[in-house]
Design a protein around this motif. Structure first.
Motif, PDB file in Angstrom:
ATOM      1  N   VAL A   9       0.986  -1.271  -0.128  1.00  0.00           N
ATOM      2  CA  VAL A   9      -0.073  -0.116   0.139  1.00  0.00           C
ATOM      3  C   VAL A   9       1.242   1.257  -0.035  1.00  0.00           C
ATOM      4  CG1 VAL A   9      -1.495   1.341   1.272  1.00  0.00           C
ATOM      5  CG2 VAL A   9      -1.882  -1.241   1.306  1.00  0.00           C
ATOM      6  N   SER A  10       0.652   2.103  -0.884  1.00  0.00           N
ATOM      7  CA  SER A  10       1.288   3.441  -0.814  1.00  0.00           C
ATOM      8  C   SER A  10       0.370   4.667  -0.999  1.00  0.00           C
ATOM      9  CB  SER A  10       2.220   3.263  -2.075  1.00  0.00           C
ATOM     10  OG  SER A  10       1.679   3.432  -3.180  1.00  0.00           O
ATOM     11  N   LEU A  11       0.839   5.611  -0.359  1.00  0.00           N
ATOM     12  CA  LEU A  11      -0.051   7.017  -0.488  1.00  0.00           C
ATOM     13  C   LEU A  11       0.610   8.332  -1.020  1.00  0.00           C
ATOM     14  CD1 LEU A  11      -3.055   8.243   0.195  1.00  0.00           C
ATOM     15  CD2 LEU A  11      -1.909   8.702   2.449  1.00  0.00           C
ATOM     16  N   PRO A  12       0.703   8.413  -2.175  1.00  0.00           N
ATOM     17  CA  PRO A  12       1.407   9.581  -2.677  1.00  0.00           C
ATOM     18  C   PRO A  12       0.589  10.826  -2.543  1.00  0.00           C
ATOM     19  CG  PRO A  12       0.860   7.951  -4.482  1.00  0.00           C
ATOM     20  CD  PRO A  12      -0.061   7.732  -3.240  1.00  0.00           C
ATOM     21  N   LEU A  13       1.377  11.614  -1.799  1.00  0.00           N
ATOM     22  CA  LEU A  13       1.031  12.975  -1.476  1.00  0.00           C
ATOM     23  C   LEU A  13       1.605  14.085  -2.377  1.00  0.00           C
ATOM     24  CD1 LEU A  13       0.853  12.655   2.356  1.00  0.00           C
ATOM     25  CD2 LEU A  13      -0.784  12.426   0.754  1.00  0.00           C
ATOM     26  N   ARG A  63       1.904  18.099  -3.755  1.00  0.00           N
ATOM     27  CA  ARG A  63       1.749  19.764  -3.715  1.00  0.00           C
ATOM     28  C   ARG A  63       2.715  20.389  -4.691  1.00  0.00           C
ATOM     29  NH1 ARG A  63       3.223  22.826   1.755  1.00  0.00           N
ATOM     30  NH2 ARG A  63       5.323  22.474   0.736  1.00  0.00           N
ATOM     31  N   GLN A  64       2.106  21.424  -5.176  1.00  0.00           N
ATOM     32  CA  GLN A  64       2.817  22.129  -6.028  1.00  0.00           C
ATOM     33  C   GLN A  64       2.722  23.465  -5.582  1.00  0.00           C
ATOM     34  OE1 GLN A  64       1.228  22.327 -10.099  1.00  0.00           O
ATOM     35  NE2 GLN A  64       1.803  24.259 -10.623  1.00  0.00           N
ATOM     36  N   SER A  65       4.326  24.020  -5.729  1.00  0.00           N
ATOM     37  CA  SER A  65       4.645  25.412  -4.967  1.00  0.00           C
ATOM     38  C   SER A  65       5.436  26.041  -6.409  1.00  0.00           C
ATOM     39  CB  SER A  65       5.683  25.234  -4.038  1.00  0.00           C
ATOM     40  OG  SER A  65       5.822  26.477  -3.439  1.00  0.00           O
ATOM     41  N   GLY A  66       4.739  26.871  -7.064  1.00  0.00           N
ATOM     42  CA  GLY A  66       5.105  27.711  -7.962  1.00  0.00           C
ATOM     43  C   GLY A  66       5.526  26.858  -9.323  1.00  0.00           C
ATOM     44  N   THR A  67       6.768  26.710  -9.737  1.00  0.00           N
ATOM     45  CA  THR A  67       7.023  25.835 -10.735  1.00  0.00           C
ATOM     46  C   THR A  67       7.742  24.434 -10.224  1.00  0.00           C
ATOM     47  OG1 THR A  67       9.275  26.775 -10.939  1.00  0.00           O
ATOM     48  CG2 THR A  67       7.361  27.805 -12.384  1.00  0.00           C
ATOM     49  N   VAL A  68       7.467  24.306  -9.291  1.00  0.00           N
ATOM     50  CA  VAL A  68       8.155  23.054  -8.568  1.00  0.00           C
ATOM     51  C   VAL A  68       7.058  22.235  -7.947  1.00  0.00           C
ATOM     52  CG1 VAL A  68       9.554  21.996  -6.428  1.00  0.00           C
ATOM     53  CG2 VAL A  68      10.186  24.088  -7.999  1.00  0.00           C
ATOM     54  N   GLN A  69       7.028  20.621  -8.149  1.00  0.00           N
ATOM     55  CA  GLN A  69       6.038  19.695  -7.776  1.00  0.00           C
ATOM     56  C   GLN A  69       6.806  19.033  -6.663  1.00  0.00           C
ATOM     57  OE1 GLN A  69       4.232  16.281  -9.907  1.00  0.00           O
ATOM     58  NE2 GLN A  69       2.654  17.764  -9.944  1.00  0.00           N
ATOM     59  N   GLN A  70       6.189  19.048  -5.194  1.00  0.00           N
ATOM     60  CA  GLN A  70       6.690  18.109  -4.254  1.00  0.00           C
ATOM     61  C   GLN A  70       5.960  17.019  -4.019  1.00  0.00           C
ATOM     62  OE1 GLN A  70       6.804  20.977  -0.789  1.00  0.00           O
ATOM     63  NE2 GLN A  70       7.334  22.426  -2.225  1.00  0.00           N
ATOM     64  N   THR A  71       6.428  15.873  -3.898  1.00  0.00           N
ATOM     65  CA  THR A  71       5.929  14.706  -3.603  1.00  0.00           C
ATOM     66  C   THR A  71       6.368  13.971  -2.294  1.00  0.00           C
ATOM     67  OG1 THR A  71       7.335  13.408  -4.909  1.00  0.00           O
ATOM     68  CG2 THR A  71       5.312  14.267  -5.987  1.00  0.00           C
ATOM     69  N   VAL A  72       5.480  13.437  -1.583  1.00  0.00           N
ATOM     70  CA  VAL A  72       5.755  12.344  -0.317  1.00  0.00           C
ATOM     71  C   VAL A  72       5.204  11.154  -0.457  1.00  0.00           C
ATOM     72  CG1 VAL A  72       5.945  12.227   2.059  1.00  0.00           C
ATOM     73  CG2 VAL A  72       6.635  14.400   0.946  1.00  0.00           C
ATOM     74  N   GLU A  73       5.630  10.028  -0.474  1.00  0.00           N
ATOM     75  CA  GLU A  73       4.900   8.628  -0.726  1.00  0.00           C
ATOM     76  C   GLU A  73       5.439   7.712   0.398  1.00  0.00           C
ATOM     77  OE1 GLU A  73       4.077   5.456  -4.094  1.00  0.00           O
ATOM     78  OE2 GLU A  73       5.777   6.659  -4.317  1.00  0.00           O
ATOM     79  N   PRO A  74       4.403   7.545   1.454  1.00  0.00           N
ATOM     80  CA  PRO A  74       4.732   6.299   2.417  1.00  0.00           C
ATOM     81  C   PRO A  74       4.496   5.235   1.722  1.00  0.00           C
ATOM     82  CG  PRO A  74       3.521   8.200   3.182  1.00  0.00           C
ATOM     83  CD  PRO A  74       3.611   8.411   1.824  1.00  0.00           C
ATOM     84  N   ILE A  75       5.317   4.212   1.918  1.00  0.00           N
ATOM     85  CA  ILE A  75       4.897   3.008   1.245  1.00  0.00           C
ATOM     86  C   ILE A  75       4.993   1.608   2.482  1.00  0.00           C
ATOM     87  CG2 ILE A  75       5.737   1.045  -0.388  1.00  0.00           C
ATOM     88  CD1 ILE A  75       7.100   3.408  -1.701  1.00  0.00           C
ATOM     89  N   VAL A  76       4.117   0.904   2.609  1.00  0.00           N
ATOM     90  CA  VAL A  76       4.082  -0.355   3.534  1.00  0.00           C
ATOM     91  C   VAL A  76       3.758  -1.531   2.886  1.00  0.00           C
ATOM     92  CG1 VAL A  76       3.158  -1.120   5.520  1.00  0.00           C
ATOM     93  CG2 VAL A  76       3.492   1.353   5.408  1.00  0.00           C
ATOM     94  N   ALA A  77       4.387  -2.732   3.270  1.00  0.00           N
ATOM     95  CA  ALA A  77       4.089  -3.897   2.550  1.00  0.00           C
ATOM     96  C   ALA A  77       4.040  -4.952   3.665  1.00  0.00           C
ATOM     97  CB  ALA A  77       5.280  -4.443   1.421  1.00  0.00           C
ATOM     98  N   LEU A  78       3.185  -6.022   3.654  1.00  0.00           N
ATOM     99  CA  LEU A  78       2.982  -7.053   4.599  1.00  0.00           C
ATOM    100  C   LEU A  78       3.053  -8.346   3.980  1.00  0.00           C
ATOM    101  CD1 LEU A  78       2.282  -8.253   7.084  1.00  0.00           C
ATOM    102  CD2 LEU A  78      -0.279  -8.188   6.471  1.00  0.00           C
ATOM    103  N   SER A  79       4.155  -9.250   3.953  1.00  0.00           N
ATOM    104  CA  SER A  79       4.457 -10.344   3.267  1.00  0.00           C
ATOM    105  C   SER A  79       4.155 -11.710   4.356  1.00  0.00           C
ATOM    106  CB  SER A  79       5.928 -10.342   3.076  1.00  0.00           C
ATOM    107  OG  SER A  79       6.146  -9.407   2.277  1.00  0.00           O
TER     108      SER A  79
END
Length: 212
Positions: free
Chosen positions: A23-27, A29-45
């Motif tokens: 499971v991942s949750l990409p977040l 946000r755009q600031s001017g001409t720059v796009q910011q991303t934060v993506e936590p990722i969790v996996a259960l095996s």
């Protein structure tokens, strides 16, 4: 009497069931001409405990290189001669900055936690204990002429450096210089029995001065 007869050819069939949910949750946000991303990722095996029979030859799963590329794989062994079973939780986070002009920078950091103490990973692999080493990567591409990357592995308890891999490319296609530096802690070599650390340096110069 006293003679050893060679074993007949043996065919061994192994059936091994496993399941993994990521499971991942990409977040974003755009600031001017720059796009910011934060993506936590969790996996259960989930899988039964693997019974790696020593009678089966291990030809493709000896050289284990644990890093960010195989952290989330269902098996961190490079081949199929050894099986990775049990239950574990893998987690990480990926963040990045992306400019509309083409430049970008990304960073990734992750680790896994295995519920079983017993496993078949050798000492120095970074996977021999329940809590794996930290693995990560930093990439910087400020322009088409410059590309830098830094991969690392840190001890899970002391954060001591276990592996560093730096690579960079600079210049236009007509004159392009690339170089890399690799550091391996002695505890990661030869199942933790090596007496010295290993360092490697490579430099390459290339030129594409025509279409052919």
């Amino acid at each position: 009497p006293g003679e050893t007869r060679p074993r007949d050819d043996i065919t061994d069939l192994r059936l091994f069931a496993k399941a993994q949910m990521t499971v991942s949750l990409p977040l974003v946000r755009q600031s001017g001409t720059v796009q910011q991303t934060v993506e936590p990722i969790v996996a259960l095996s989930l899988a039964p405990n693997a019974d790696n029979d020593n009678d089966l030859p291990n030809e493709d799963s000896q050289d284990i290189e644990f890093d960010h590329t195989n952290l989330f794989l269902s098996s961190r062994f490079p081949g199929i001669d050894r099986l990775e079973g049990g239950q574990r939780l893998t987690y990480g986070v990926r963040a990045g900055l992306f400019g509309f002009g083409g430049g970008s920078s990304t960073v990734f950091l992750g680790q896994s936690y295995r519920l079983q103490r017993q496993n078949d990973f050798p000492a120095g692999s970074g996977l021999e204990t329940e809590l794996s080493d930290w693995v990560g990567r930093i990439e910087l591409t400020p322009s088409p002429w410059l590309d830098l990357s830094y991969s690392f592995r840190l001890d899970s308890e002391t954060l001591a450096q276990r592996r560093h891999d730096v690579f960079g490319v600079f210049g236009p296609p007509e004159f392009r210089v690339s170089g890399g530096y690799l550091y391996l802690d002695r505890l990661t070599l030869e199942s933790g029995t090596a007496s010295r650390n290993r360092e490697e340096l490579t430099v390459t110069v290339s030129s594409a001065f025509s279409q052919y």
